[in-house]
Motif scaffolding. Sequence first.
Motif, PDB file in Angstrom:
ATOM      1  N   GLN A   1      -7.729   9.524   2.270  1.00 45.54           N
ATOM      2  CA  GLN A   1      -6.281   9.394   2.186  1.00 45.54           C
ATOM      3  C   GLN A   1      -5.627  10.772   2.096  1.00 45.54           C
ATOM      4  O   GLN A   1      -4.573  11.008   2.681  1.00 45.54           O
ATOM      5  CB  GLN A   1      -5.904   8.549   0.962  1.00 45.54           C
ATOM      6  CG  GLN A   1      -4.397   8.390   0.777  1.00 45.54           C
ATOM      7  CD  GLN A   1      -3.775   7.754   1.984  1.00 45.54           C
ATOM      8  OE1 GLN A   1      -4.157   6.673   2.385  1.00 45.54           O
ATOM      9  NE2 GLN A   1      -2.824   8.417   2.598  1.00 45.54           N
TER      10      GLN A   1
ATOM     11  N   THR B   1       6.787   2.565  11.818  1.00 42.17           N
ATOM     12  CA  THR B   1       6.138   1.862  12.932  1.00 42.17           C
ATOM     13  C   THR B   1       6.154   0.344  12.783  1.00 42.17           C
ATOM     14  O   THR B   1       6.186  -0.372  13.786  1.00 42.17           O
ATOM     15  CB  THR B   1       4.685   2.332  13.102  1.00 42.17           C
ATOM     16  OG1 THR B   1       3.987   2.160  11.863  1.00 42.17           O
ATOM     17  CG2 THR B   1       4.641   3.800  13.507  1.00 42.17           C
ATOM     18  N   SER B   2       6.132  -0.183  11.542  1.00 44.70           N
ATOM     19  CA  SER B   2       6.108  -1.640  11.405  1.00 44.70           C
ATOM     20  C   SER B   2       6.535  -2.059  10.001  1.00 44.70           C
ATOM     21  O   SER B   2       6.434  -1.287   9.039  1.00 44.70           O
ATOM     22  CB  SER B   2       4.709  -2.203  11.702  1.00 44.70           C
ATOM     23  OG  SER B   2       3.775  -1.761  10.742  1.00 44.70           O
TER      24      SER B   2
ATOM     25  N   GLY C   1       5.743  -5.068   7.186  1.00 41.35           N
ATOM     26  CA  GLY C   1       4.796  -6.124   6.857  1.00 41.35           C
ATOM     27  C   GLY C   1       5.452  -7.488   6.869  1.00 41.35           C
ATOM     28  O   GLY C   1       4.821  -8.504   7.161  1.00 41.35           O
TER      29      GLY C   1
ATOM     30  N   LEU D   1       6.413  -4.318   2.832  1.00 38.78           N
ATOM     31  CA  LEU D   1       5.495  -3.206   3.053  1.00 38.78           C
ATOM     32  C   LEU D   1       5.856  -2.530   4.375  1.00 38.78           C
ATOM     33  O   LEU D   1       5.883  -3.181   5.421  1.00 38.78           O
ATOM     34  CB  LEU D   1       4.048  -3.699   3.093  1.00 38.78           C
ATOM     35  CG  LEU D   1       2.975  -2.620   3.261  1.00 38.78           C
ATOM     36  CD1 LEU D   1       2.917  -1.715   2.046  1.00 38.78           C
ATOM     37  CD2 LEU D   1       1.613  -3.265   3.526  1.00 38.78           C
TER      38      LEU D   1
ATOM     39  N   THR E   1       5.049   0.509   7.125  1.00 41.79           N
ATOM     40  CA  THR E   1       3.978   1.385   7.598  1.00 41.79           C
ATOM     41  C   THR E   1       4.549   2.397   8.584  1.00 41.79           C
ATOM     42  O   THR E   1       5.428   2.076   9.378  1.00 41.79           O
ATOM     43  CB  THR E   1       2.873   0.568   8.274  1.00 41.79           C
ATOM     44  OG1 THR E   1       2.342  -0.359   7.328  1.00 41.79           O
ATOM     45  CG2 THR E   1       1.743   1.471   8.776  1.00 41.79           C
TER      46      THR E   1
ATOM     47  N   LYS F   1       4.389   7.086   9.081  1.00 41.96           N
ATOM     48  CA  LYS F   1       3.748   8.334   8.682  1.00 41.96           C
ATOM     49  C   LYS F   1       4.794   9.341   8.234  1.00 41.96           C
ATOM     50  O   LYS F   1       6.000   9.129   8.404  1.00 41.96           O
ATOM     51  CB  LYS F   1       2.893   8.897   9.811  1.00 41.96           C
ATOM     52  CG  LYS F   1       3.644   9.368  11.041  1.00 41.96           C
ATOM     53  CD  LYS F   1       2.657   9.965  12.047  1.00 41.96           C
ATOM     54  CE  LYS F   1       3.362  10.503  13.281  1.00 41.96           C
ATOM     55  NZ  LYS F   1       2.417  11.154  14.225  1.00 41.96           N
TER      56      LYS F   1
ATOM     57  N   THR G   1       1.565   7.109   4.568  1.00 44.46           N
ATOM     58  CA  THR G   1       1.750   6.189   5.694  1.00 44.46           C
ATOM     59  C   THR G   1       2.283   4.823   5.274  1.00 44.46           C
ATOM     60  O   THR G   1       2.533   3.982   6.139  1.00 44.46           O
ATOM     61  CB  THR G   1       0.420   5.976   6.445  1.00 44.46           C
ATOM     62  OG1 THR G   1      -0.538   5.399   5.540  1.00 44.46           O
ATOM     63  CG2 THR G   1      -0.112   7.290   6.983  1.00 44.46           C
ATOM     64  N   GLN G   2       2.474   4.587   3.972  1.00 48.25           N
ATOM     65  CA  GLN G   2       2.959   3.284   3.526  1.00 48.25           C
ATOM     66  C   GLN G   2       3.863   3.420   2.302  1.00 48.25           C
ATOM     67  O   GLN G   2       3.580   4.205   1.382  1.00 48.25           O
ATOM     68  CB  GLN G   2       1.799   2.339   3.186  1.00 48.25           C
ATOM     69  CG  GLN G   2       1.054   1.786   4.392  1.00 48.25           C
ATOM     70  CD  GLN G   2       0.076   0.705   4.012  1.00 48.25           C
ATOM     71  OE1 GLN G   2      -0.538   0.747   2.945  1.00 48.25           O
ATOM     72  NE2 GLN G   2      -0.078  -0.292   4.875  1.00 48.25           N
TER      73      GLN G   2
ATOM     74  N   ARG H   1       6.540   0.639  -0.201  1.00 49.49           N
ATOM     75  CA  ARG H   1       6.926  -0.756  -0.440  1.00 49.49           C
ATOM     76  C   ARG H   1       8.356  -0.770  -0.968  1.00 49.49           C
ATOM     77  O   ARG H   1       8.667  -0.112  -1.962  1.00 49.49           O
ATOM     78  CB  ARG H   1       5.977  -1.417  -1.438  1.00 49.49           C
ATOM     79  CG  ARG H   1       6.293  -2.898  -1.691  1.00 49.49           C
ATOM     80  CD  ARG H   1       5.313  -3.542  -2.646  1.00 49.49           C
ATOM     81  NE  ARG H   1       3.999  -3.745  -2.030  1.00 49.49           N
ATOM     82  CZ  ARG H   1       2.905  -3.094  -2.387  1.00 49.49           C
ATOM     83  NH1 ARG H   1       2.953  -2.190  -3.361  1.00 49.49           N
ATOM     84  NH2 ARG H   1       1.750  -3.335  -1.784  1.00 49.49           N
TER      85      ARG H   1
END
Length: 571
Positions: A26, A472-473, A475, A489, A491, A493, A516-517, A519
């Motif tokens: 990580q 990028t996305s 959750g 969540l 995601t 970078k 990269t994540q 919440r």
Amino acid sequence: MTDKLHLIVLIVMMLLALWAIPAQAQESVDAPVAEDSVDAVETIASGWFRTTIDGSSAETGRGQNSIAVRADGKTFVSYYNATKRSLDVAMQVLPLQGNCGTDQAWVCMTVDDSDTLDMGMANAIALYPTTNLPAVAYIVGDPNNPVNFALKFALATGCTTTCSWNISTIQAFSLNFRANQVDLVFSTNDNKPHVAYTVVNTQAPSGVNHTPLYYATIAGNGACNGGASGWECAVIDNGGRGVTDVAIGLNANHRPRIVYSRYDMSGNNFTNSWLMLAAYSVNSGNCGPQMNGSATWTCTQLRQFADYAPSAVDVAMNGSDMHIAYVNQTQARLNYMKLDFDNLTGNCGPNNQWHCAEIEATGYFAKPSIVLRQGTPSIAYTDKNDTNPAREILKLATPQAIGNCGPEDGLYLSWQCTTLDNGVTIGPVDQVGFAPTIGFDAQRSALEIAYGVNAAKNLVIVENHRPAPVLTSLGQDSAPAGSASVQVLITGKNFATDAWVVKDGVYVPTERISSTQVRATLDAAGLQQVATVNLRVCNPPFPLTDCSNSAPFQITAPVAGPQVFLPLVTK
């Protein structure tokens, strides 16, 4: 018993080692990685980040580059595209909203191109004060046919998803004449462009000046050969044998100051070279066009060098104080000069009123680029002395109380010379730092340097602030109206340790999981009405402007409640 205890300890140690692997993996996510290949080893200075502006198959890092950074941090870079022979401009946008560069965070656009002419091999970009959008002065021509040369001016409009460009000619050149160098600045009091440039007479007889210094601006009806209405052109310095490089700035009264390099010959022998300053002085000078019988500019020799030793120059202005960076061709050393109007006691220049310092030997003759960061100079330059085998690398010189280069006394006690980009090792080592141009991002108090990577032929940029976050996305990308709070969540970078999620401009509670994540918690109060909201991830500094692209989160129609059936009653 002892053997069993040893076995238990060994098993525990192995489990701890296995548990530690994901944590180490990580950590590597947060480290900058080379873009050219997963096997690449990139040497970028700590705290600096390199990304690509234009990495197309075109040769985009081969010509002159120029940078302009707005007060809100939006960056524009002009450059020459050798494959298309075109003048291109890259505009920084949010990630995934552009058409080029790392994370599609740039819009690369062609301003002017031709099948037969070189467009913009020499170019300079600046922000037009009226619109805060870029303008570019650039050279057009065919090295094999000087009759086609011209100095042009492109002014941007729009610049939402891309820019539109209004192109006009400043000056067209007749047979045997061609433009060579160019620089551009705008005065903020009247929004006028000021252009310094050189014009080469390819058929000049021996002993006669063949490259004088020119100046153009918009004034009156104009007097430029073949130019658009309003442009006025004038020869400023026609002395010596030739002018080799120019840089222009404006003083506190918005009057132009041109730093340039000139050399002279006697017959076929080089005699002297000078670092010169041309200052607009209305009607009391010794050069430039005349008004009421007196020259309107003053040309002054700042430094003199023996033989043929012209310099590549750049200038930055702080009011009327001047900061000059130059590299002398014979000595191949980075030098710095400053004129301080509050303290006209120095160690060089006319009447010893200037402060001069040799910063370091570069082993390479290339144009440096200087910018002021809160009044203090920062110089980007190309060096060839610090590698084995010798190759070009990108470096930065800044004043420091205790540094590793520069003088031990003088205006600044010392300088710090830092290698920013030492190349990327993929078999052979790239030569980097070609034609660097430096800008200051006041929004982030950060430096940005655009330059060419010679082997890859790409245009890249290094910045001493983190690259913008990329989303990028999600959750979960929807929830019914009337829901309780929802945790989403996200995601992507480049998420900083103190990154925040923003919902339609409002901060929401954020938990950072990794680079990269994150919440985000969307509270129930904001989920009562059917709507579409947009989520972004933003990194400090505050107010949050370093933000990712947005992603929609749908608040859908509420789910129908359970149906109640009454018993059928018959009579």
